[in-house]
Enzyme design. Structure first.
Site, PDB file in Angstrom:
ATOM      1  N   CYS A   1      13.253  11.782   5.746  1.00  0.00           N
ATOM      2  CA  CYS A   1      13.426  11.386   7.148  1.00  0.00           C
ATOM      3  C   CYS A   1      14.872  11.589   7.604  1.00  0.00           C
ATOM      4  CB  CYS A   1      13.010   9.936   7.322  1.00  0.00           C
ATOM      5  SG  CYS A   1      13.886   8.843   6.193  1.00  0.00           S
TER       6      CYS A   1
ATOM      7  N   LYS B   1       0.843  -1.201   0.000  1.00  0.00           N
ATOM      8  CA  LYS B   1       0.000   0.000   0.000  1.00  0.00           C
ATOM      9  C   LYS B   1       0.874   1.246   0.000  1.00  0.00           C
ATOM     10  CE  LYS B   1      -2.026   2.597   3.138  1.00  0.00           C
ATOM     11  NZ  LYS B   1      -2.033   3.873   2.409  1.00  0.00           N
TER      12      LYS B   1
ATOM     13  N   GLU C   1       9.461  16.338  15.157  1.00  0.00           N
ATOM     14  CA  GLU C   1       9.774  16.278  13.728  1.00  0.00           C
ATOM     15  C   GLU C   1       8.855  17.237  12.961  1.00  0.00           C
ATOM     16  OE1 GLU C   1       8.611  12.719  11.538  1.00  0.00           O
ATOM     17  OE2 GLU C   1      10.564  12.730  10.551  1.00  0.00           O
TER      18      GLU C   1
ATOM     19  N   GLU D   1      10.369   1.673  10.076  1.00  0.00           N
ATOM     20  CA  GLU D   1      11.293   2.786   9.775  1.00  0.00           C
ATOM     21  C   GLU D   1      10.498   4.059  10.013  1.00  0.00           C
ATOM     22  OE1 GLU D   1      14.381   2.391   9.044  1.00  0.00           O
ATOM     23  OE2 GLU D   1      14.357   0.227   8.744  1.00  0.00           O
TER      24      GLU D   1
HETATM   25  P1  NAD Z   1       2.140   8.070   8.070  1.00  0.00           P
HETATM   26  O1  NAD Z   1       2.555   7.268   9.245  1.00  0.00           O
HETATM   27  O2  NAD Z   1       0.991   8.994   8.224  1.00  0.00           O
HETATM   28  O3  NAD Z   1       1.751   7.126   6.849  1.00  0.00           O
HETATM   29  C1  NAD Z   1       2.626   6.178   6.310  1.00  0.00           C
HETATM   30  C2  NAD Z   1       1.831   5.085   5.643  1.00  0.00           C
HETATM   31  O4  NAD Z   1       1.091   4.388   6.635  1.00  0.00           O
HETATM   32  C3  NAD Z   1       0.806   5.588   4.619  1.00  0.00           C
HETATM   33  O5  NAD Z   1       0.738   4.684   3.548  1.00  0.00           O
HETATM   34  C4  NAD Z   1      -0.481   5.581   5.419  1.00  0.00           C
HETATM   35  O6  NAD Z   1      -1.629   5.461   4.622  1.00  0.00           O
HETATM   36  C5  NAD Z   1      -0.265   4.338   6.263  1.00  0.00           C
HETATM   37  N1  NAD Z   1      -1.082   4.279   7.493  1.00  0.00           N
HETATM   38  C6  NAD Z   1      -1.540   5.315   8.246  1.00  0.00           C
HETATM   39  N2  NAD Z   1      -2.279   4.835   9.267  1.00  0.00           N
HETATM   40  C7  NAD Z   1      -2.288   3.491   9.172  1.00  0.00           C
HETATM   41  C8  NAD Z   1      -2.867   2.437   9.927  1.00  0.00           C
HETATM   42  N3  NAD Z   1      -3.641   2.658  10.996  1.00  0.00           N
HETATM   43  N4  NAD Z   1      -2.641   1.165   9.548  1.00  0.00           N
HETATM   44  C9  NAD Z   1      -1.865   0.906   8.478  1.00  0.00           C
HETATM   45  N5  NAD Z   1      -1.308   1.845   7.699  1.00  0.00           N
HETATM   46  C10 NAD Z   1      -1.514   3.132   8.046  1.00  0.00           C
HETATM   47  O7  NAD Z   1       3.435   8.830   7.565  1.00  0.00           O
HETATM   48  P2  NAD Z   1       3.555   9.868   6.369  1.00  0.00           P
HETATM   49  O8  NAD Z   1       2.997  11.176   6.833  1.00  0.00           O
HETATM   50  O9  NAD Z   1       3.038   9.258   5.117  1.00  0.00           O
HETATM   51  O10 NAD Z   1       5.147   9.972   6.215  1.00  0.00           O
HETATM   52  C11 NAD Z   1       5.940  10.858   6.932  1.00  0.00           C
HETATM   53  C12 NAD Z   1       6.652  10.138   8.050  1.00  0.00           C
HETATM   54  O11 NAD Z   1       7.410   9.053   7.537  1.00  0.00           O
HETATM   55  C13 NAD Z   1       7.667  11.021   8.752  1.00  0.00           C
HETATM   56  O12 NAD Z   1       7.550  10.829  10.135  1.00  0.00           O
HETATM   57  C14 NAD Z   1       9.001  10.502   8.248  1.00  0.00           C
HETATM   58  O13 NAD Z   1      10.097  10.714   9.104  1.00  0.00           O
HETATM   59  C15 NAD Z   1       8.705   9.057   8.102  1.00  0.00           C
HETATM   60  N6  NAD Z   1       9.689   8.429   7.214  1.00  0.00           N
HETATM   61  C16 NAD Z   1      10.608   7.578   7.745  1.00  0.00           C
HETATM   62  C17 NAD Z   1      11.577   6.996   6.919  1.00  0.00           C
HETATM   63  C18 NAD Z   1      12.605   6.051   7.467  1.00  0.00           C
HETATM   64  O14 NAD Z   1      13.245   5.371   6.666  1.00  0.00           O
HETATM   65  N7  NAD Z   1      12.808   5.979   8.753  1.00  0.00           N
HETATM   66  C19 NAD Z   1      11.572   7.283   5.557  1.00  0.00           C
HETATM   67  C20 NAD Z   1      10.609   8.171   5.060  1.00  0.00           C
HETATM   68  C21 NAD Z   1       9.665   8.731   5.891  1.00  0.00           C
END
Ligand code: NAD
Length: 480
Positions: free
Chosen positions: A283, A174, A384, A249
Site C-alpha cells: 500500500c 480473519k 490504485e 487502513e
Molecule cells: P480487500 O478489501 O478485498 O480485502 C481485505 C480483507 O477484507 C480480506 O480479508 C477480505 O476477505 C475482507 N473482506 C472483504 N469484503 C469484506 C466484507 N464485506 N466484510 C468484511 N471483510 C471483508 O483488500 P485486498 O484486495 O485483500 O487488499 C488490497 C488492498 O489493501 C489495497 O487497496 C491496499 O492498498 C490495501 N492495503 C492497505 C494497507 C494500509 O496500511 N493502508 C496495507 C496493505 C494493503
C-alpha cells in the site's frame, strides 16, 4: 492436500457447515490447499470462545500478557524458515523478501506490543482549587475483530492482533482468503506459547461470507481493518449503524517526488524498491513518480535501465526480485490498467507483458512496467493499480509537484527527495498524506502513528495509537 482449519478456543476445527474454498499457488496456478469458508455459525462459535476467555485475559497481569506475546515472537523467529517458505508459496512473493521483511516484522509486532503494554500509562489531572483529582482508566473493549489483506499476510495480521491482545482484548481475526497459510500456522505457535484458549481465534473464509458475518456480529466491540477503500467504506457504514469502534487502513496512490538536488544514487536505489518491491503490491509503494524537469530525461533512462535488469522468477528462486502476483484475478486487474496505456492513456516505456517462467507456465508473472503520463484526470493517475506498474510525470515548480501529488482521492504516504530544508518543510506541511518520508522510503519505527488521510483511511495504528484504539477510556473524578 493441506487442509487449513479454523483456530477457535485454542483448538483446530473444521468449519461447522463443511464449506471449503480452494487455495491457489500463484507461482504455477495450481490448487494446493483448502480452507474453510466459515459462516455465521463459525463466527458465533468463535465469539462464544472469545467472550468466555475475556474476563480472565483482561484481568491477567500485563507482565504475564507481555511474557506470552514475547514467547510468540520468539517462536516465530525460531521457525522463520518454515514461515518464510509458506508465506512466499502462498502469496507468490520472493522467498528472500518473506525471510527478510515479512516474517521478521511479524515477530517484531508481537515483541513491540509486548513491551509497549508494560509502558502504557494513563493520565491524571489535578483540578487545583476544587480539591479534586481526575484519573483516566483504560479498559480493554471486549471481543474485537481484526481483518487483514493478502499483500503482507502475517505482517499485517499480527500488526493488528498484537496490540489488541496486549491491551487485554480477545480477538476474532480473519486473514485474507487468498493467503491463509501463515495465519493458520500462527495457531500452533499460540498453543505452544501458552496463550489461553479463546483469547485469539483465527477464522478463515471469504470477505462476503466470513468477513461479513464478523462485522455484522452485534457483540463485537471494534473492527480493525486493512484492505481496499471500497471494502473500508462498506465496513464503516455498518460499524456506524452499530456504533462500533472502527479503524481503517485503506488504499494508496502514493507520490514519489524527486528533485534535482537529491542524493541521486540513493534515490535511484530506493525508487527501485518503492516501485517494485513485493511486485508493487504494498500500500506504501510510490506508484506515481514525479521528477523535476531538469533531470527527467536522465532519470527516465537510468530508471528504465535498472528496471530492465530486475529478475522476474518463481518465488523460490533466491535471485528473484519480483515473484508472482497474488492471483489470476488480481493479475487481470493489473493488466487492464496496462491496456489503458496501450490504448493511448499513457506511453508504455517499459514492460507491460506477462512473463513465462519455465516449469511455472501457469503462474501469474508480469514484467515490471513503466508508463509515462501527462494527465492528472486519467485512471492511471487516479486509481490504485497495486501491481508492478509505475507512472512517470515531470514537473517544473514546487507548486506543480504539490498539485500533482495531491491530485488523487488517496492520502496514504508520500516520499520527497531533496536536500533543501525549506522545501522539505514546505512539502511536509502541504502534502496530503498520513506518512511522509524524506530521502527514504518505508523506514518504519513501530512507535509512530501509521495511517492515511482522505480515502486512505480513518484512525491510526502503531505505538500508543493502537493501544488507545483497543481500549476504552473511563474518567474518574474524586473530590477530597
Ligand atoms: P480487500 O478489501 O478485498 O480485502 C481485505 C480483507 O477484507 C480480506 O480479508 C477480505 O476477505 C475482507 N473482506 C472483504 N469484503 C469484506 C466484507 N464485506 N466484510 C468484511 N471483510 C471483508 O483488500 P485486498 O484486495 O485483500 O487488499 C488490497 C488492498 O489493501 C489495497 O487497496 C491496499 O492498498 C490495501 N492495503 C492497505 C494497507 C494500509 O496500511 N493502508 C496495507 C496493505 C494493503
Amino acid at each position: 492436500m493441506i487442509k487449513i482449519l479454523n483456530f477457535i478456543d485454542g483448538q483446530f476445527h473444521e468449519p461447522k457447515d463443511n464449506l471449503w474454498l480452494d487455495n491457489v499457488l500463484p507461482a504455477n496456478g495450481e490448487i494446493y490447499s483448502q480452507l474453510p469458508n466459515s459462516n455465521k455459525s463459525d463466527i458465533d462459535f468463535a465469539y462464544q470462545a472469545a467472550n468466555k476467555a475475556f474476563p480472565q485475559w483482561s484481568q491477567t497481569d500485563t507482565n504475564q500478557r507481555a511474557k506470552i506475546l514475547s514467547k510468540i515472537a520468539d517462536l516465530i523467529e525460531q521457525n522463520i524458515e518454515q514461515f518464510a517458505a509458506a508465506e512466499s508459496k502462498d502469496n507468490g512473493k520472493p522467498i528472500k523478501l518473506a525471510r527478510t521483511v515479512d516474517i521478521p516484522r511479524a515477530a517484531s509486532n508481537f515483541r513491540f506490543f509486548a513491551q509497549a503494554i508494560t509502558q502504557f500509562s494513563s493520565e491524571s489531572h489535578e483540578s487545583v482549587g476544587q480539591n479534586a483529582i481526575n484519573y483516566t482508566l483504560r479498559k480493554p473493549l471486549g471481543v474485537v475483530a481484526c481483518i487483514s489483506p493478502w499483500n503482507l499476510p502475517l505482517y499485517l495480521f499480527t500488526w493488528k492482533i498484537a496490540p489488541a491482545l496486549a491491551a487485554g482484548n480477545c480477538v476474532i481475526a480473519k486473514p485474507s482468503e487468498v493467503t491463509p497459510m501463515t495465519a493458520y500456522m500462527l495457531g500452533e505457535i499460540c498453543q505452544e506459547a501458552g496463550l489461553p484458549g479463546g483469547v485469539l481465534n483465527i477464522v478463515h473464509g471469504e470477505g462476503q461470507t466470513t468477513g461479513q458475518a464478523l462485522i455484522e456480529h452485534p457483540e463485537i466491540k471494534a473492527i480493525s481493518f486493512t484492505g481496499g477503500t471500497s471494502t473500508g467504506r462498506h465496513i464503516a457504514k455498518l460499524a456506524g449503524s452499530h456504533l462500533k469502534k472502527v479503524s481503517l487502513e485503506l488504499g494508496g496512490k502514493n507520490p514519489n517526488i524527486i528533485f534535482a538536488d537529491c542524493d541521486y544514487e540513493k534515490m535511484l536505489d530506493t525508487t527501485m524498491r518503492s516501485s517494485f518491491a513485493n511486485q508493487g503490491q504494498i500500500c506504501l509503494c510510490g506508484s506515481r513518480i514525479l521528477v523535476e524537469q531538469s533531470i527527467y530525461e536522465k532519470f527516465k533512462t537510468d530508471f528504465i535501465a535498472r528496471t530492465s535488469k530486475l529478475v522476474v522468477s518463481n518465488p523460490e528462486n533466491q535471485e528473484a526480485d519480483l515473484g508472482a502476483l497474488v492471483s489470476q484475478a488480481h493479475m487481470q486487474k493489473v493488466l487492464s490498467y496496462i491496456k489503458l496505456a496501450k490504448q493511448g492513456q499513457g506511453k508504455l516505456l517499459y514492460g507491460g507483458n506477462r512473463v513465462t517462467i519455465e516449469n511455472h507456465e501457469k503462474g501469474y508473472y508480469l514484467e515490471p512496467t513503466v508508463i509515462e503520463i501527462d494527465s492528472l484526470n486519467c485512471e492511471l493517475n487516479q486509481e490504485e493499480i497495486f501491481g508492478p506498474v509505475v507512472t512517470l510525470m515531470p514537473f517544473s515548480t514546487e507548486e506543480e509537484a504539490l498539485q500533482i501529488a495531491n491530485s488523487t482521492e488517496y492520502g496514504l504516504s508520500a516520499s520527497v527527495w531533496t536536500n533543501d530544508l525549506k522545501r522539505t518543510m514546505k512539502f511536509t506541511q502541504e502534502l496530503e498524506a498520513g506518512i511522509i518520508w524524506v530521502n527514504t522510503w518505508m523506514l518504519r519505527d513501530l512507535r509512530t502513528p501509521f495511517g492515511g488521510l482522505k480515502a486512505s483511511g480513518m484512525g491510526r495504528e502503531g505505538g500508543l495509537e493502537a493501544l488507545r484504539f483497543f481500549t476504552e477510556t473511563k474518567n474518574v473524578c474524586i473530590q477530597y
